[in-house]
Design an enzyme around this catalytic site. Structure first.
Site, PDB file in Angstrom:
ATOM      1  N   VAL A 174       0.828  -1.210   0.000  1.00  0.00           N
ATOM      2  CA  VAL A 174       0.000   0.000   0.000  1.00  0.00           C
ATOM      3  C   VAL A 174       0.865   1.264   0.000  1.00  0.00           C
ATOM      4  CG1 VAL A 174      -2.133  -0.923   0.953  1.00  0.00           C
ATOM      5  CG2 VAL A 174      -0.295  -0.274   2.497  1.00  0.00           C
ATOM      6  N   CYS A 175       2.119   1.100  -0.376  1.00  0.00           N
ATOM      7  CA  CYS A 175       3.019   2.246  -0.479  1.00  0.00           C
ATOM      8  C   CYS A 175       3.168   2.626  -1.947  1.00  0.00           C
ATOM      9  CB  CYS A 175       4.386   1.902   0.097  1.00  0.00           C
ATOM     10  SG  CYS A 175       5.411   3.366   0.250  1.00  0.00           S
ATOM     11  N   ILE A 176       3.029   3.922  -2.255  1.00  0.00           N
ATOM     12  CA  ILE A 176       3.163   4.344  -3.660  1.00  0.00           C
ATOM     13  C   ILE A 176       4.311   5.335  -3.832  1.00  0.00           C
ATOM     14  CG2 ILE A 176       0.799   3.835  -4.393  1.00  0.00           C
ATOM     15  CD1 ILE A 176       0.104   6.780  -3.821  1.00  0.00           C
ATOM     16  N   THR A 177       5.230   5.327  -2.866  1.00  0.00           N
ATOM     17  CA  THR A 177       6.407   6.204  -2.938  1.00  0.00           C
ATOM     18  C   THR A 177       7.118   6.050  -4.280  1.00  0.00           C
ATOM     19  OG1 THR A 177       6.736   6.137  -0.542  1.00  0.00           O
ATOM     20  CG2 THR A 177       8.665   6.671  -1.884  1.00  0.00           C
TER      21      THR A 177
END
EC number: 1.7.1.7
Length: 326
Positions: A174-177
């Protein structure tokens, strides 16, 4: 950087088995002043850990790290854990009020056993200064600092006084970095872990990108002492996320730590929300993880976790899943 790879590109090579049953294999690991049943820790995220689950994990011999998104509850949390005779493990940020919070802990004679400095980009003066502040005011706390993705960062944080570093910039589900910034260890987290571990003299916690239980063994092979996991722990009965019913099936919310859902605003968003199928009790998942890791140790030809660190491996660039969805 030679040899860039991720979890799905690697297969560990078996060594001669020396046990009659995988149940003879010991998955325990020591971190700081405690020994834990598994080298695994649920991510310090709002939809993964809460007070109730922290108590249950600590009572049952597992490590946990409480999140930092309800800062005003932390002192009561530490007192409650102390009263129960359990270890306390909290997270802090690097803003001014966090410095005051650490001073307050020292004044009240409250020493959490573990303090995790939890920042998206941990290779910064802000983190180094917070490590030094913690070591000055709470010298007995075990300080975990992160997150980082380079050997230079590991060395600097260790030199500043960190007792462990947390490696992983944006590989989480759920990380979109990686999409929002172009930076991070997404897609090569396992190689980044290996690169960082070679420079480390203290424990490393691998954080993010774990999709299967085999990835835990791979993390240990490439230098992790502990493995932080979000998505595999999301969606359980005990998970704090809201339960939602869709088409007769149960789901739970899971969102990233820098998502608008966690922040309550759309500013500097580097996380997203997803719905995870309801998975039953987290106890069953922990038992399955332990059994799978016992099997990993038996394939590694040993009886303890360390055996995994010595096995050979191959890089299978077309991915071990052959395009199949696991």
């Amino acid at each position: 950087m030679e040899n860039v790879f991720d979890y799905e590109d690697i297969q560990l090579i078996p060594a001669k088995c020396i046990v009659n049953s995988r149940s003879e294999c010991d998955t325990s690991v020591r971190l700081g002043g405690h020994t834990f049943k598994l080298p695994v820790v649920p991510a310090n995220m709002q939809t993964i850990i809460d007070e109730k689950l922290a108590i249950s994990l600590a009572e049952n011999g597992y490590f946990y790290v409480m999140h930092r998104f309800e800062p005003e509850t932390r002192i009561d949390f530490i007192k409650d854990m102390n009263a129960r005779g359990l270890f306390s493990s909290i997270s802090v940020g690097v803003k001014d009020e966090e410095y005051e919070f650490v001073r307050q802990l020292a004044e009240e004679n409250l020493t959490p056993e573990y303090v995790t400095i939890d920042i998206a980009h941990g290779h910064s003066n802000a983190v180094i200064e917070m490590i030094q502040h913690l070591k000055k005011h709470l010298p007995d706390s075990f300080v975990i600092a992160g997150n980082v993705g380079t050997p230079e960062a590991v060395r600097e944080l260790e030199n500043a006084g960190a007792d462990a570093t947390k490696v992983g910039i944006g590989p989480g589900k759920v990380c979109i970095t990686k999409i929002k910034t172009g930076f991070g260890t997404g897609g090569w987290q396992l190689a980044a872990l290996r690169w960082c571990a070679k420079a480390a003299s203290k424990p490393i916690i691998a954080d993010g990108g774990i999709r299967t239980h085999g990835d835990i063994a791979k993390s240990i092979r490439f230098g992790a002492t502990m493995v932080m996991i979000g998505s595999l722990f999301a969606g359980h009965e005990e998970s704090p996320g809201q339960t939602i019913e869709k088409d007769g099936k149960l789901y739970k919310e899971y969102f990233g730590s820098a998502s608008e859902f966690q922040k309550g605003e759309k500013k500097n968003v580097e996380g997203k929300k997803m719905h995870v199928a309801h998975k039953g009790s987290i106890k069953d998942t922990l038992i399955e993880m332990e059994q799978d890791l016992q099997s990993s140790i038996s394939y590694a030809g040993g009886t303890k976790l360390n055996a995994i660190r010595n096995v050979d491996y191959v890089i299978v660039k077309n991915s071990i899943f052959n395009g199949d969805k696991y």
